[in-house]
Design a protein around this motif. Structure first.
Motif, short mmCIF file in Angstrom:
data_model
loop_
_atom_site.label_atom_id
_atom_site.label_comp_id
_atom_site.label_asym_id
_atom_site.label_seq_id
_atom_site.Cartn_x
_atom_site.Cartn_y
_atom_site.Cartn_z
N ARG A 105 73.06 -26.54 -5.03
CA ARG A 105 74.28 -25.79 -5.33
C ARG A 105 74.19 -25.12 -6.71
O ARG A 105 74.64 -23.98 -6.88
CB ARG A 105 75.50 -26.69 -5.23
CG ARG A 105 75.80 -27.09 -3.79
CD ARG A 105 77.11 -27.85 -3.67
NE ARG A 105 77.07 -29.15 -4.33
CZ ARG A 105 76.59 -30.27 -3.78
NH1 ARG A 105 76.08 -30.24 -2.56
NH2 ARG A 105 76.61 -31.41 -4.46
N ALA A 106 73.61 -25.81 -7.69
CA ALA A 106 73.44 -25.21 -9.02
C ALA A 106 72.51 -24.01 -8.93
O ALA A 106 72.77 -22.96 -9.53
CB ALA A 106 72.90 -26.24 -10.00
N ASN A 107 71.43 -24.14 -8.17
CA ASN A 107 70.50 -23.01 -7.99
C ASN A 107 71.18 -21.84 -7.29
O ASN A 107 71.02 -20.69 -7.70
CB ASN A 107 69.26 -23.45 -7.21
CG ASN A 107 68.33 -24.30 -8.04
OD1 ASN A 107 68.33 -24.24 -9.27
ND2 ASN A 107 67.53 -25.12 -7.37
N ARG A 108 71.96 -22.13 -6.23
CA ARG A 108 72.68 -21.06 -5.51
C ARG A 108 73.65 -20.33 -6.41
O ARG A 108 73.87 -19.13 -6.25
CB ARG A 108 73.49 -21.66 -4.35
CG ARG A 108 72.72 -21.85 -3.12
CD ARG A 108 73.68 -22.24 -2.00
NE ARG A 108 72.99 -23.13 -1.11
CZ ARG A 108 73.54 -24.03 -0.35
NH1 ARG A 108 74.84 -24.20 -0.36
NH2 ARG A 108 72.82 -24.79 0.42
N ALA A 109 74.26 -21.06 -7.34
CA ALA A 109 75.23 -20.45 -8.26
C ALA A 109 74.52 -19.66 -9.37
O ALA A 109 75.18 -19.01 -10.17
CB ALA A 109 76.13 -21.53 -8.87
N GLY A 110 73.19 -19.74 -9.40
CA GLY A 110 72.43 -18.98 -10.39
C GLY A 110 72.24 -19.68 -11.72
O GLY A 110 71.93 -19.04 -12.72
N TYR A 111 72.42 -21.01 -11.74
CA TYR A 111 72.23 -21.74 -12.99
C TYR A 111 70.76 -21.71 -13.37
O TYR A 111 69.90 -22.09 -12.57
CB TYR A 111 72.74 -23.19 -12.87
CG TYR A 111 72.63 -23.95 -14.17
CD1 TYR A 111 73.34 -23.52 -15.29
CD2 TYR A 111 71.82 -25.06 -14.28
CE1 TYR A 111 73.24 -24.20 -16.50
CE2 TYR A 111 71.72 -25.76 -15.49
CZ TYR A 111 72.43 -25.32 -16.59
OH TYR A 111 72.33 -25.99 -17.77
N ARG A 112 70.46 -21.28 -14.60
CA ARG A 112 69.08 -21.11 -15.04
C ARG A 112 68.60 -22.22 -15.96
O ARG A 112 67.44 -22.24 -16.33
CB ARG A 112 68.91 -19.76 -15.73
CG ARG A 112 69.31 -18.56 -14.90
CD ARG A 112 68.65 -18.50 -13.55
NE ARG A 112 67.21 -18.44 -13.68
CZ ARG A 112 66.35 -18.68 -12.72
NH1 ARG A 112 66.77 -19.01 -11.53
NH2 ARG A 112 65.05 -18.60 -12.93
N GLY A 113 69.47 -23.12 -16.33
CA GLY A 113 69.05 -24.24 -17.18
C GLY A 113 68.50 -25.37 -16.33
O GLY A 113 68.21 -25.20 -15.14
N GLY A 174 69.04 -23.35 -20.46
CA GLY A 174 67.72 -22.77 -20.28
C GLY A 174 67.64 -21.40 -20.90
O GLY A 174 68.46 -21.03 -21.73
N PRO A 175 66.69 -20.61 -20.44
CA PRO A 175 66.46 -19.29 -21.01
C PRO A 175 67.55 -18.26 -20.70
O PRO A 175 67.54 -17.18 -21.25
CB PRO A 175 65.13 -18.86 -20.39
CG PRO A 175 65.05 -19.63 -19.12
CD PRO A 175 65.75 -20.93 -19.38
N GLY A 176 68.50 -18.56 -19.85
CA GLY A 176 69.56 -17.62 -19.52
C GLY A 176 69.36 -17.09 -18.11
O GLY A 176 68.37 -17.40 -17.44
N PRO A 177 70.32 -16.28 -17.66
CA PRO A 177 70.25 -15.77 -16.29
C PRO A 177 68.98 -14.95 -16.03
O PRO A 177 68.50 -14.26 -16.93
CB PRO A 177 71.48 -14.90 -16.14
CG PRO A 177 72.29 -15.09 -17.37
CD PRO A 177 71.46 -15.81 -18.37
N MET A 178 68.50 -15.06 -14.83
CA MET A 178 67.29 -14.32 -14.44
C MET A 178 67.62 -12.82 -14.43
O MET A 178 68.68 -12.42 -13.95
CB MET A 178 66.87 -14.78 -13.05
CG MET A 178 65.54 -14.23 -12.62
SD MET A 178 64.89 -15.10 -11.16
CE MET A 178 66.21 -14.95 -10.00
N ALA A 179 66.74 -12.03 -14.97
CA ALA A 179 66.95 -10.59 -15.01
C ALA A 179 66.83 -10.02 -13.59
O ALA A 179 66.04 -10.48 -12.79
CB ALA A 179 65.89 -9.93 -15.90
#
Length: 181
Positions: A105-113, A174-179
């Motif tokens: 669920r964290a990955n689906r929401a776009g969490y990058r940390g 983490g490094p922030g949202p994926m570009a």
């Protein structure tokens, strides 16, 4: 022997709850007995509730010499999706109706940390009562006081009968949202 954490917890919650609205007096039913009031969350209360939870966690962390956590929108989105899903399933557990895990669920929401943990609760209690319960349990207290976390997501779903489904997710930035390209 008393838990040495309990007096500190009481002090933390006293500070945080000072910002809370005064409790509504209990209504009396037709038989003259008190009728418990249900903690109803209004449409504009979400940000206030999330801030109170973050502040309560940070007060507990500060007493232990730990750094603060910040609310993360993506972890909160994952928490909100799971709170709604637990309500639909009618049970508090860490797996989604689609078989998803907290990490999914964290990955689906776009969490990058780095996703760390998820705490859940099915209750009629307020957010501060829920936090108190989590801090009184050695296992969940350890997750909230993990020195590695610096972000949380916190959300809820309230059923028409007042039952609350709370979800709190934790992570390490983490490094922030994926570009996007």
């Amino acid at each position: 022997m008393t838990n040495p954490f309990v007096p500190a917890l009481a002090a933390v919650l006293a500070v945080v709850s000072a910002c809370a609205p005064a409790p509504t007096p209990m209504a009396l039913g037709p038989d003259g007995r008190p009728v418990p009031t249900v903690y109803q969350i209004g449409p504009g209360d979400e940000a206030r509730i999330q801030t109170r939870m973050r502040d309560g966690i940070n007060a507990a962390r500060s007493r232990r010499g730990l750094g603060p956590v910040e609310l993360n929108d993506r972890l909160t989105a994952a928490a909100a999706a799971h709170s709604r899903d637990m309500s639909r399933q009618g049970r508090p557990w860490h797996f989604g109706s689609d078989g998803s895990s907290p990490l999914d669920r964290a990955n689906r929401a776009g969490y990058r940390g780095d996703f760390v943990s998820e705490l859940i609760s099915e209750t009629f209690e307020t957010e501060l009562e829920t936090l108190t319960t989590w801090l009184e349990s050695q296992e969940t207290r350890g997750l909230l006081l993990d020195p590695q976390i610096d972000e949380i997501g916190f959300a809820f779903h309230q059923d028409p009968n007042g039952k609350l489904w709370w979800t709190l997710t934790t992570g390490r930035a983490g490094p922030g949202p994926m570009a996007s390209f």
